[in-house]
Write a protein that holds these residues in place. Structure first.
Motif, short mmCIF file in Angstrom:
data_model
loop_
_atom_site.label_atom_id
_atom_site.label_comp_id
_atom_site.label_asym_id
_atom_site.label_seq_id
_atom_site.Cartn_x
_atom_site.Cartn_y
_atom_site.Cartn_z
N TYR A 114 0.84 -1.19 0.00
CA TYR A 114 0.00 0.00 0.00
C TYR A 114 0.87 1.24 0.00
O TYR A 114 2.02 1.21 0.46
N GLN A 115 0.30 2.34 -0.47
CA GLN A 115 0.97 3.62 -0.35
C GLN A 115 0.95 4.00 1.13
O GLN A 115 0.05 3.61 1.87
N ALA A 116 1.95 4.79 1.54
CA ALA A 116 2.02 5.18 2.95
C ALA A 116 2.71 6.52 3.10
O ALA A 116 3.45 6.96 2.22
N GLN A 117 2.44 7.13 4.23
CA GLN A 117 3.12 8.36 4.64
C GLN A 117 3.61 8.17 6.06
O GLN A 117 2.94 7.51 6.87
N ILE A 118 4.77 8.75 6.36
CA ILE A 118 5.24 8.80 7.74
C ILE A 118 5.62 10.25 8.06
O ILE A 118 6.01 11.00 7.18
N TRP A 119 5.43 10.62 9.32
CA TRP A 119 5.83 11.94 9.79
C TRP A 119 5.96 11.87 11.29
O TRP A 119 5.51 10.93 11.94
N SER A 120 6.62 12.88 11.84
CA SER A 120 6.83 12.93 13.28
C SER A 120 6.26 14.23 13.83
O SER A 120 6.85 15.29 13.64
N PRO A 121 5.11 14.15 14.51
CA PRO A 121 4.50 15.37 15.05
C PRO A 121 5.24 15.92 16.26
O PRO A 121 5.11 17.10 16.59
N ARG A 122 6.01 15.05 16.94
CA ARG A 122 6.82 15.49 18.08
C ARG A 122 7.90 14.44 18.34
O ARG A 122 7.84 13.34 17.80
N LYS A 123 8.85 14.80 19.16
CA LYS A 123 9.98 13.92 19.44
C LYS A 123 9.52 12.54 19.93
O LYS A 123 8.61 12.44 20.74
N ASP A 124 10.15 11.51 19.39
CA ASP A 124 9.91 10.12 19.78
C ASP A 124 8.52 9.59 19.43
O ASP A 124 8.07 8.59 19.97
N VAL A 125 7.83 10.27 18.52
CA VAL A 125 6.53 9.82 18.03
C VAL A 125 6.57 9.80 16.50
O VAL A 125 7.02 10.76 15.88
N LEU A 126 6.09 8.71 15.93
CA LEU A 126 6.02 8.57 14.48
C LEU A 126 4.58 8.23 14.11
O LEU A 126 3.96 7.38 14.76
N LYS A 127 4.07 8.90 13.12
CA LYS A 127 2.74 8.59 12.59
C LYS A 127 2.95 7.89 11.26
O LYS A 127 3.77 8.31 10.44
N LEU A 128 2.22 6.79 11.04
CA LEU A 128 2.27 6.05 9.79
C LEU A 128 0.85 5.91 9.28
O LEU A 128 -0.03 5.46 10.00
N ARG A 129 0.63 6.35 8.04
CA ARG A 129 -0.69 6.25 7.43
C ARG A 129 -0.58 5.42 6.17
O ARG A 129 0.10 5.79 5.22
N GLY A 130 -1.25 4.26 6.16
CA GLY A 130 -1.33 3.42 4.98
C GLY A 130 -2.64 3.70 4.27
O GLY A 130 -3.66 3.93 4.92
N TYR A 131 -2.61 3.70 2.93
CA TYR A 131 -3.83 4.04 2.20
C TYR A 131 -3.81 3.47 0.78
O TYR A 131 -2.77 3.04 0.28
N ILE A 132 -4.98 3.51 0.17
CA ILE A 132 -5.15 3.13 -1.24
C ILE A 132 -5.64 4.37 -1.97
O ILE A 132 -6.65 4.96 -1.59
#
Length: 158
Positions: A114-132
């Protein structure tokens, strides 16, 4: 050589040498942004640890820690061990999405990518969004930095 020319030569030569030595590094830093995701990350369900790092000119992630019973490592759809499975691939910094990186994620249970995005809104936190298709049609997980240990064959302590 006049006094002025000697001074210019003595001054300009070291300055020009420094400029030539520094310029390639500055160009390299501008062309490939630092990887803010480097390191170990615990998945939202606390059942997996991913090691994220640089793979050539992209960012990728391997599954290096798993929660499982017994001695048999979980297997993907093709029957391969999930230990050290490359699941996050081809992540590159997006120029227009405020710190988000775009890439792909593998679902080992189905074999789908799947396509995905990652980003870090703050230190030691990662957001991962998988999508179609569009990020709007996806799911976001929150991962945290992992400081624990991983046993033999990717086994996480209980």
């Amino acid at each position: 050589m006049s006094r002025k020319n000697r001074w210019l030569a003595a001054f300009l030569y070291p300055v020009l040498m420094c400029a030539f030595l520094i310029a390639p590094d500055a160009a390299k830093a501008e062309s490939s942004p630092a990887n803010p995701f480097e390191g170990y990350w615990l998945s939202q369900g606390h059942d997996g640890v991913f090691k994220i790092g640089t793979c050539g000119d992209t960012v990728c992630g391997h599954l290096v820690g798993l929660q499982y019973e017994g001695t048999d490592v979980p297997r993907d759809k093709k029957g391969n061990s999930e230990c050290n499975l490359l699941m996050l691939t081809d992540f590159r910094a997006s120029s227009d999405e405020g710190g988000r990186w775009n890439g792909k994620i593998l679902d080992p249970d189905t074999g789908s990518v799947y396509q995905a995005q990652i980003w870090s809104p703050r230190k030691d936190v990662l957001k991962l969004r998988g999508y179609i298709g569009l990020p709007l049609f996806g799911e976001t997980q929150t991962w945290t930095r992992y400081q624990g240990t991983i046993g033999p064959v990717c086994k996480m302590p209980h």
